[in-house]
Design a protein around this motif. Sequence first.
Motif, PDB file in Angstrom:
ATOM      1  N   LEU A  10       0.806  -1.220   0.000  1.00  0.00           N
ATOM      2  CA  LEU A  10       0.000   0.000   0.000  1.00  0.00           C
ATOM      3  C   LEU A  10       0.838   1.269   0.000  1.00  0.00           C
ATOM      4  CD1 LEU A  10      -3.008  -0.902   2.307  1.00  0.00           C
ATOM      5  CD2 LEU A  10      -3.005  -0.528  -0.159  1.00  0.00           C
ATOM      6  N   GLY A  11       2.011   1.238   0.588  1.00  0.00           N
ATOM      7  CA  GLY A  11       2.848   2.432   0.594  1.00  0.00           C
ATOM      8  C   GLY A  11       3.490   2.707  -0.751  1.00  0.00           C
ATOM      9  N   GLU A  12       3.580   1.690  -1.595  1.00  0.00           N
ATOM     10  CA  GLU A  12       4.266   1.814  -2.872  1.00  0.00           C
ATOM     11  C   GLU A  12       3.366   2.322  -3.984  1.00  0.00           C
ATOM     12  OE1 GLU A  12       5.875  -2.044  -3.663  1.00  0.00           O
ATOM     13  OE2 GLU A  12       6.712  -2.200  -1.657  1.00  0.00           O
ATOM     14  N   LYS A  13       2.112   1.939  -3.964  1.00  0.00           N
ATOM     15  CA  LYS A  13       1.219   2.300  -5.064  1.00  0.00           C
ATOM     16  C   LYS A  13      -0.220   2.132  -4.610  1.00  0.00           C
ATOM     17  CE  LYS A  13       1.855  -2.354  -6.855  1.00  0.00           C
ATOM     18  NZ  LYS A  13       2.278  -3.176  -7.937  1.00  0.00           N
ATOM     19  N   ASN A  14      -1.113   2.400  -5.522  1.00  0.00           N
ATOM     20  CA  ASN A  14      -2.527   2.216  -5.232  1.00  0.00           C
ATOM     21  C   ASN A  14      -2.875   0.741  -5.356  1.00  0.00           C
ATOM     22  OD1 ASN A  14      -2.748   4.937  -4.770  1.00  0.00           O
ATOM     23  ND2 ASN A  14      -3.451   5.410  -6.810  1.00  0.00           N
ATOM     24  N   LYS A  15      -4.061   0.441  -5.762  1.00  0.00           N
ATOM     25  CA  LYS A  15      -4.602  -0.918  -5.793  1.00  0.00           C
ATOM     26  C   LYS A  15      -3.552  -1.963  -6.164  1.00  0.00           C
ATOM     27  CE  LYS A  15      -8.279  -1.126  -8.201  1.00  0.00           C
ATOM     28  NZ  LYS A  15      -9.286  -1.252  -9.243  1.00  0.00           N
ATOM     29  N   HIS A  16      -3.507  -3.013  -5.347  1.00  0.00           N
ATOM     30  CA  HIS A  16      -2.573  -4.121  -5.565  1.00  0.00           C
ATOM     31  C   HIS A  16      -3.373  -5.417  -5.497  1.00  0.00           C
ATOM     32  CE1 HIS A  16       1.052  -6.575  -5.188  1.00  0.00           C
ATOM     33  NE2 HIS A  16       0.477  -7.187  -4.170  1.00  0.00           N
ATOM     34  N   VAL A  17      -3.294  -6.221  -6.547  1.00  0.00           N
ATOM     35  CA  VAL A  17      -4.000  -7.505  -6.594  1.00  0.00           C
ATOM     36  C   VAL A  17      -2.967  -8.580  -6.904  1.00  0.00           C
ATOM     37  CG1 VAL A  17      -5.812  -8.854  -7.716  1.00  0.00           C
ATOM     38  CG2 VAL A  17      -6.113  -6.390  -7.419  1.00  0.00           C
ATOM     39  N   GLN A  18      -2.908  -9.608  -6.048  1.00  0.00           N
ATOM     40  CA  GLN A  18      -1.916 -10.669  -6.207  1.00  0.00           C
ATOM     41  C   GLN A  18      -2.577 -12.028  -6.022  1.00  0.00           C
ATOM     42  OE1 GLN A  18       0.960 -10.709  -3.027  1.00  0.00           O
ATOM     43  NE2 GLN A  18       1.809 -12.658  -3.656  1.00  0.00           N
ATOM     44  N   LYS A  19      -2.474 -12.882  -7.031  1.00  0.00           N
ATOM     45  CA  LYS A  19      -2.904 -14.261  -6.855  1.00  0.00           C
ATOM     46  C   LYS A  19      -1.889 -14.902  -5.919  1.00  0.00           C
ATOM     47  CE  LYS A  19      -3.737 -18.577  -9.263  1.00  0.00           C
ATOM     48  NZ  LYS A  19      -3.641 -19.291 -10.534  1.00  0.00           N
ATOM     49  N   ALA A  20      -2.339 -15.305  -4.744  1.00  0.00           N
ATOM     50  CA  ALA A  20      -1.427 -15.814  -3.722  1.00  0.00           C
ATOM     51  C   ALA A  20      -1.246 -17.317  -3.800  1.00  0.00           C
ATOM     52  CB  ALA A  20      -1.929 -15.414  -2.333  1.00  0.00           C
ATOM     53  N   LEU A  21      -2.328 -18.040  -4.131  1.00  0.00           N
ATOM     54  CA  LEU A  21      -2.281 -19.499  -4.037  1.00  0.00           C
ATOM     55  C   LEU A  21      -3.458 -20.104  -4.775  1.00  0.00           C
ATOM     56  CD1 LEU A  21      -1.018 -21.990  -2.508  1.00  0.00           C
ATOM     57  CD2 LEU A  21      -2.561 -21.444  -0.641  1.00  0.00           C
ATOM     58  N   SER A  22      -3.245 -21.261  -5.334  1.00  0.00           N
ATOM     59  CA  SER A  22      -4.330 -22.014  -5.960  1.00  0.00           C
ATOM     60  C   SER A  22      -4.090 -23.490  -5.654  1.00  0.00           C
ATOM     61  CB  SER A  22      -4.323 -21.767  -7.468  1.00  0.00           C
ATOM     62  OG  SER A  22      -5.418 -22.403  -8.081  1.00  0.00           O
TER      63      SER A  22
END
Length: 99
Positions: A10-22
């Motif tokens: 959050l400190g680096e940029k706006n919205k962050h979406v990461q596929k963490a696990l499947s």
Amino acid sequence: MELIETPNALGEKNKHVQKALSFGKTKVVNIQLQAGEKIAEHDSAADVIIIVRSGKVSFDVEGQTVEVSPENILHMDPKEKHSLTAIEPSDLLVLQITS
């Protein structure tokens, strides 16, 4: 065992979406939003569980609005249309579980 990193972005940029696990029929996505950021209305073919790790997020689910925070968990059935807005800087996990 597998330890999955979900660093605070959050400190680096706006919205962050990461596929963490499947695994199996489950997908885990980490979403980080600044206050005021939105995700437009959509749905999922899977059951969805929302776990807010920090912050507070307003979800509009089929016309009903609820606030999700670290004190509660949101479950949505498949195909329920929903959108969300971060009330505070927020870090959440989205579990999509297909039956």
